[in-house]
Design a protein around this motif. Structure first.
Motif, PDB file in Angstrom:
ATOM      1  N   VAL A  37       0.817  -1.175  -0.031  1.00 18.59           N
ATOM      2  CA  VAL A  37       0.100   0.031  -0.124  1.00 18.59           C
ATOM      3  C   VAL A  37       1.026   1.230  -0.037  1.00 18.59           C
ATOM      4  O   VAL A  37       0.495   2.170  -0.709  1.00 18.59           O
ATOM      5  CB  VAL A  37      -1.183  -0.023   1.344  1.00 18.59           C
ATOM      6  N   LEU A  38       1.903   1.228   0.681  1.00 20.20           N
ATOM      7  CA  LEU A  38       2.941   2.483   0.628  1.00 20.20           C
ATOM      8  C   LEU A  38       3.496   2.892  -0.511  1.00 20.20           C
ATOM      9  O   LEU A  38       3.543   3.805  -1.050  1.00 20.20           O
ATOM     10  CB  LEU A  38       3.798   2.271   1.865  1.00 20.20           C
ATOM     11  N   PHE A  39       4.193   1.550  -1.075  1.00 16.83           N
ATOM     12  CA  PHE A  39       4.801   1.609  -2.398  1.00 16.83           C
ATOM     13  C   PHE A  39       3.670   2.197  -3.627  1.00 16.83           C
ATOM     14  O   PHE A  39       3.998   2.989  -4.332  1.00 16.83           O
ATOM     15  CB  PHE A  39       5.532   0.516  -2.671  1.00 16.83           C
ATOM     16  N   GLY A  40       2.443   1.724  -3.345  1.00 15.19           N
ATOM     17  CA  GLY A  40       1.402   1.890  -4.475  1.00 15.19           C
ATOM     18  C   GLY A  40       0.973   3.421  -4.414  1.00 15.19           C
ATOM     19  O   GLY A  40       0.886   3.960  -5.389  1.00 15.19           O
ATOM     20  N   LEU A  41       0.989   3.820  -3.003  1.00  7.49           N
ATOM     21  CA  LEU A  41       0.735   5.261  -2.750  1.00  7.49           C
ATOM     22  C   LEU A  41       1.819   6.361  -3.492  1.00  7.49           C
ATOM     23  O   LEU A  41       1.541   7.008  -4.175  1.00  7.49           O
ATOM     24  CB  LEU A  41       0.541   5.608  -1.516  1.00  7.49           C
ATOM     25  N   LYS A  42       3.039   5.823  -3.306  1.00  8.91           N
ATOM     26  CA  LYS A  42       4.348   6.498  -3.646  1.00  8.91           C
ATOM     27  C   LYS A  42       4.331   6.652  -5.321  1.00  8.91           C
ATOM     28  O   LYS A  42       4.405   7.502  -5.982  1.00  8.91           O
ATOM     29  CB  LYS A  42       5.463   5.925  -3.010  1.00  8.91           C
ATOM     30  N   PHE A  43       4.107   5.323  -5.658  1.00 12.51           N
ATOM     31  CA  PHE A  43       4.356   5.182  -7.084  1.00 12.51           C
ATOM     32  C   PHE A  43       2.984   5.760  -7.825  1.00 12.51           C
ATOM     33  O   PHE A  43       3.395   6.434  -9.023  1.00 12.51           O
ATOM     34  CB  PHE A  43       4.276   3.665  -7.602  1.00 12.51           C
ATOM     35  N   GLY A  44       1.765   5.749  -7.262  1.00  9.33           N
ATOM     36  CA  GLY A  44       0.424   6.127  -7.876  1.00  9.33           C
ATOM     37  C   GLY A  44       0.880   7.552  -7.838  1.00  9.33           C
ATOM     38  O   GLY A  44       0.388   8.396  -8.784  1.00  9.33           O
ATOM     39  N   LEU A  45       0.857   8.523  -6.836  1.00 16.41           N
ATOM     40  CA  LEU A  45       1.006   9.612  -6.737  1.00 16.41           C
ATOM     41  C   LEU A  45       1.984  10.504  -7.334  1.00 16.41           C
ATOM     42  O   LEU A  45       1.567  11.401  -8.133  1.00 16.41           O
ATOM     43  CB  LEU A  45       1.034   9.903  -5.116  1.00 16.41           C
ATOM     44  N   LEU A 346      -8.897   3.304  -2.553  1.00 13.88           N
ATOM     45  CA  LEU A 346      -8.181   4.649  -2.454  1.00 13.88           C
ATOM     46  C   LEU A 346      -8.387   5.062  -3.833  1.00 13.88           C
ATOM     47  O   LEU A 346      -8.492   6.598  -3.874  1.00 13.88           O
ATOM     48  CB  LEU A 346      -6.563   4.230  -2.378  1.00 13.88           C
ATOM     49  N   ASN A 347      -8.178   4.742  -4.914  1.00 12.54           N
ATOM     50  CA  ASN A 347      -8.553   5.192  -6.326  1.00 12.54           C
ATOM     51  C   ASN A 347      -9.871   5.892  -6.403  1.00 12.54           C
ATOM     52  O   ASN A 347      -9.965   6.785  -7.034  1.00 12.54           O
ATOM     53  CB  ASN A 347      -8.058   4.363  -7.418  1.00 12.54           C
ATOM     54  N   ARG A 348     -10.873   5.078  -5.814  1.00 15.82           N
ATOM     55  CA  ARG A 348     -12.221   5.408  -5.919  1.00 15.82           C
ATOM     56  C   ARG A 348     -12.403   7.063  -5.241  1.00 15.82           C
ATOM     57  O   ARG A 348     -13.160   7.722  -5.474  1.00 15.82           O
ATOM     58  CB  ARG A 348     -13.268   4.536  -5.484  1.00 15.82           C
ATOM     59  N   MET A 349     -11.789   6.965  -4.018  1.00 20.36           N
ATOM     60  CA  MET A 349     -11.866   7.895  -2.986  1.00 20.36           C
ATOM     61  C   MET A 349     -11.106   9.248  -3.463  1.00 20.36           C
ATOM     62  O   MET A 349     -11.722  10.494  -3.212  1.00 20.36           O
ATOM     63  CB  MET A 349     -11.419   7.685  -1.576  1.00 20.36           C
ATOM     64  N   PHE A 350      -9.799   9.196  -3.850  1.00 25.12           N
ATOM     65  CA  PHE A 350      -9.029  10.051  -4.134  1.00 25.12           C
ATOM     66  C   PHE A 350      -8.885  10.623  -5.575  1.00 25.12           C
ATOM     67  O   PHE A 350      -8.260  11.780  -6.024  1.00 25.12           O
ATOM     68  CB  PHE A 350      -7.801   9.971  -3.614  1.00 25.12           C
ATOM     69  N   THR A 351      -9.130   9.814  -6.744  1.00 28.80           N
ATOM     70  CA  THR A 351      -8.820  10.090  -7.736  1.00 28.80           C
ATOM     71  C   THR A 351     -10.106  10.969  -8.678  1.00 28.80           C
ATOM     72  O   THR A 351     -10.949  10.192  -8.638  1.00 28.80           O
ATOM     73  CB  THR A 351      -8.565   8.689  -8.828  1.00 28.80           C
ATOM     74  N   GLN A 352      -9.447  11.894  -9.353  1.00 26.89           N
ATOM     75  CA  GLN A 352     -10.652  12.983  -9.927  1.00 26.89           C
ATOM     76  C   GLN A 352     -10.284  12.871 -11.320  1.00 26.89           C
ATOM     77  O   GLN A 352     -11.359  13.291 -12.023  1.00 26.89           O
ATOM     78  CB  GLN A 352     -10.614  14.377  -9.161  1.00 26.89           C
ATOM     79  N   VAL A 353      -9.007  12.811 -11.721  1.00 34.76           N
ATOM     80  CA  VAL A 353      -8.680  13.013 -13.160  1.00 34.76           C
ATOM     81  C   VAL A 353      -8.619  11.524 -13.867  1.00 34.76           C
ATOM     82  O   VAL A 353      -7.833  10.777 -13.229  1.00 34.76           O
ATOM     83  CB  VAL A 353      -7.344  13.879 -13.449  1.00 34.76           C
ATOM     84  N   PRO A 354      -9.319  11.298 -14.904  1.00 34.81           N
ATOM     85  CA  PRO A 354      -9.166   9.988 -15.546  1.00 34.81           C
ATOM     86  C   PRO A 354      -7.918   9.684 -16.094  1.00 34.81           C
ATOM     87  O   PRO A 354      -7.234  10.541 -16.467  1.00 34.81           O
ATOM     88  CB  PRO A 354     -10.121  10.139 -16.960  1.00 34.81           C
ATOM     89  N   GLY A 355      -7.309   8.434 -15.936  1.00 32.41           N
ATOM     90  CA  GLY A 355      -6.175   8.213 -16.127  1.00 32.41           C
ATOM     91  C   GLY A 355      -5.108   8.300 -15.089  1.00 32.41           C
ATOM     92  O   GLY A 355      -3.907   7.797 -15.159  1.00 32.41           O
ATOM     93  N   GLU A 356      -5.396   9.093 -13.996  1.00 36.05           N
ATOM     94  CA  GLU A 356      -4.494   9.101 -13.126  1.00 36.05           C
ATOM     95  C   GLU A 356      -4.634   8.193 -11.783  1.00 36.05           C
ATOM     96  O   GLU A 356      -5.984   7.769 -11.673  1.00 36.05           O
ATOM     97  CB  GLU A 356      -4.395  10.398 -12.695  1.00 36.05           C
ATOM     98  N   TYR A 357      -3.882   7.788 -11.002  1.00 39.68           N
ATOM     99  CA  TYR A 357      -4.267   7.141  -9.881  1.00 39.68           C
ATOM    100  C   TYR A 357      -3.631   7.671  -8.601  1.00 39.68           C
ATOM    101  O   TYR A 357      -2.693   8.321  -8.467  1.00 39.68           O
ATOM    102  CB  TYR A 357      -3.438   5.679  -9.986  1.00 39.68           C
ATOM    103  N   ALA A 358      -4.527   7.332  -7.477  1.00 35.93           N
ATOM    104  CA  ALA A 358      -3.737   7.811  -5.916  1.00 35.93           C
ATOM    105  C   ALA A 358      -2.994   6.456  -5.635  1.00 35.93           C
ATOM    106  O   ALA A 358      -1.963   6.965  -4.977  1.00 35.93           O
ATOM    107  CB  ALA A 358      -5.073   7.744  -5.168  1.00 35.93           C
ATOM    108  N   SER A 359      -3.152   5.300  -6.037  1.00 35.20           N
ATOM    109  CA  SER A 359      -2.399   4.448  -5.841  1.00 35.20           C
ATOM    110  C   SER A 359      -2.316   3.381  -6.994  1.00 35.20           C
ATOM    111  O   SER A 359      -3.418   2.837  -7.383  1.00 35.20           O
ATOM    112  CB  SER A 359      -2.999   3.217  -4.419  1.00 35.20           C
ATOM    113  N   HIS A 360      -1.257   2.784  -7.358  1.00 39.12           N
ATOM    114  CA  HIS A 360      -1.028   1.821  -8.372  1.00 39.12           C
ATOM    115  C   HIS A 360       0.234   1.313  -8.342  1.00 39.12           C
ATOM    116  O   HIS A 360       1.254   1.756  -8.139  1.00 39.12           O
ATOM    117  CB  HIS A 360      -1.033   2.978  -9.734  1.00 39.12           C
ATOM    118  N   LEU A 361       0.254  -0.027  -8.895  1.00 37.64           N
ATOM    119  CA  LEU A 361       1.388  -1.081  -9.075  1.00 37.64           C
ATOM    120  C   LEU A 361       1.310  -1.489 -10.399  1.00 37.64           C
ATOM    121  O   LEU A 361       0.148  -1.760 -10.851  1.00 37.64           O
ATOM    122  CB  LEU A 361       1.526  -1.851  -7.887  1.00 37.64           C
ATOM    123  N   LEU A 362       2.618  -2.005 -10.819  1.00 38.75           N
ATOM    124  CA  LEU A 362       2.804  -2.595 -12.024  1.00 38.75           C
ATOM    125  C   LEU A 362       2.635  -4.232 -11.885  1.00 38.75           C
ATOM    126  O   LEU A 362       3.030  -4.442 -10.837  1.00 38.75           O
ATOM    127  CB  LEU A 362       3.777  -1.965 -13.014  1.00 38.75           C
TER     128      LEU A 362
END
Length: 400
Positions: A37-45, A346-362
């Protein structure tokens, strides 16, 4: 066959101790899931911020300040630099305006004229105007005029000559209309030759290509430009270009400070993540090692029987390591599932721009996490299971 037999025995024993095995898995999940979760937030934001800056050509634009004197050769040389994605000369801003109107309508819009050519990042794939009769309009200008791609416009250019207001018109074909995000002002993108023609006319020079008379002919070889449009190839190229102009005492405006803030945020988050990850992994490794020691002590008689049956120290150590790997695989799978659920929320709560992520992992990140868990489990179990070397076969005989 012996490694397969050891793997089967280790699995059967792992299943028989289901409660202890579940505790081992949950202990690892308690480490893996928060780290994901921590790395996903870092990588996503940070990834979303970086991509947003990279997608915005204005962030990579280098704007010269003050009046300069640049010839065509200098700007052509700029365009060949490795850090530059696009460069083109600009005429004087006061001369780079036009009044646009539809032939059948009376309303007119005064627009800013910008030179363009192949590779212009603001065009975003739109057709590139060539010659003197083609143009691309910004969204706001097209909206005010009510035109679309394929329509024709009249462009008027005025000047003061001998105290009299004079003007000339030229018909322009609209090749495309840019999206609002590409250019938010009233603008017209045309070839540099059209802007040079407008500047020459306003300076009283003749423009033979448009049959506009003037007091003298323009001399293309002596033309100098007060500015240019320049875009860096990437975010990392903005600062080197700023330094290039600073060394030559040319003032430019860039978004280098904004880019540096995002890069600094990324570095700081990297540091925080690796500190937390190191502490968590150290704790998990110690827990796995302690678990291996406890398992050897608890199953000493069973392991002694295996030694009595001819299994050496390496086979017994493999028995302990495999059980740690079973826990690692289950923990990685459960941790990945919990992270996927957290990412969705997290993405449903904090993401407002399509194509962007609050949390994301490859997918690569999941693979690296799995390999890290298995490596740590193997090392910790091997270090904790060294006590199997002290198990004597006679203990198995006594047990029999």
């Amino acid at each position: 066959m012996r490694p397969l037999l050891i793997a089967s025995l280790a699995w059967q024993d792992y299943r028989s101790d289901a409660r202890l095995s579940a505790c081992s898995v949950l202990a690892l999940v308690a480490v893996i899931a928060p780290l994901l979760v921590l790395f996903g937030l870092k990588f996503g934001l940070v990834g979303s911020l970086t991509e947003r800056l990279q997608r915005d050509p204005g962030v990579r634009e280098i704007i010269p300040l003050g009046g300069g004197r640049f010839d065509a050769a200098f700007i052509a040389n700029l365009a060949t630099r490795e850090e530059v994605a696009f460069a083109i000369a600009r005429t004087r801003q006061i001369a780079a305006t036009a009044e646009l109107r539809l032939p059948a309508q009376g309303r007119a819009v005064t627009v800013e004229m910008l030179p363009t050519a192949d590779g212009d990042p603001l065009l975003q794939g739109a057709p590139v105007p060539t010659g003197l009769q083609q143009a691309v309009l910004s969204f706001t200008a097209a909206e005010k005029l009510g035109v679309k791609a394929g329509d024709s416009l009249l462009a008027s250019f005025s000047r003061q000559q001998a105290g009299q207001l004079q003007w000339r018109q030229s018909e322009l074909q609209v090749l495309a209309v840019l999206p609002l995000a590409a250019f938010e002002r009233d603008g017209l993108f045309a070839s540099l030759t059209l802007l040079e023609a407008a500047e020459d006319y306003r300076d009283g020079r003749a423009v033979p290509a448009l049959d506009w008379a003037g007091e003298r002919e323009a001399n293309a070889t002596q033309r100098v430009y007060p500015a240019f449009r320049l875009y860096a190839r990437s975010l990392n190229d903005v600062e080197p270009l700023r330094q290039y102009f600073a060394e030559r005492k040319w003032l430019v405006s860039t978004q280098a400070a904004q880019i540096a803030q995002v890069q600094s945020l990324s570095r700081n988050l990297d540091l925080v993540f690796w500190i937390i990850a190191a502490l968590a992994v150290a704790g998990a490794t110690a827990a796995i090692g302690a678990g291996a020691v406890a398992a050897v002590e608890r199953k000493q008689r069973e392991l002694a029987v295996l030694r009595l049956l001819g299994f050496g120290t390496g086979a017994l150590l493999l028995f302990v390591v495999l059980q740690a790997l079973y826990s690692g695989v289950f923990a990685a799978a459960l941790g990945g599932l919990l992270y996927a659920l957290a990412e969705l929320g997290l993405n449903r709560m904090f993401t407002q721009v399509p194509g962007e992520y609050a949390s994301h992992l490859l997918p690569l990140h999941y693979l690296v996490a799995l390999l890290a868990v298995l490596s740590a489990s193997t090392l910790a179990a091997a270090l904790g299971g060294w006590r199997v070397a002290r198990i004597d076969a006679c203990e198995g005989i006594r047990d029999v």
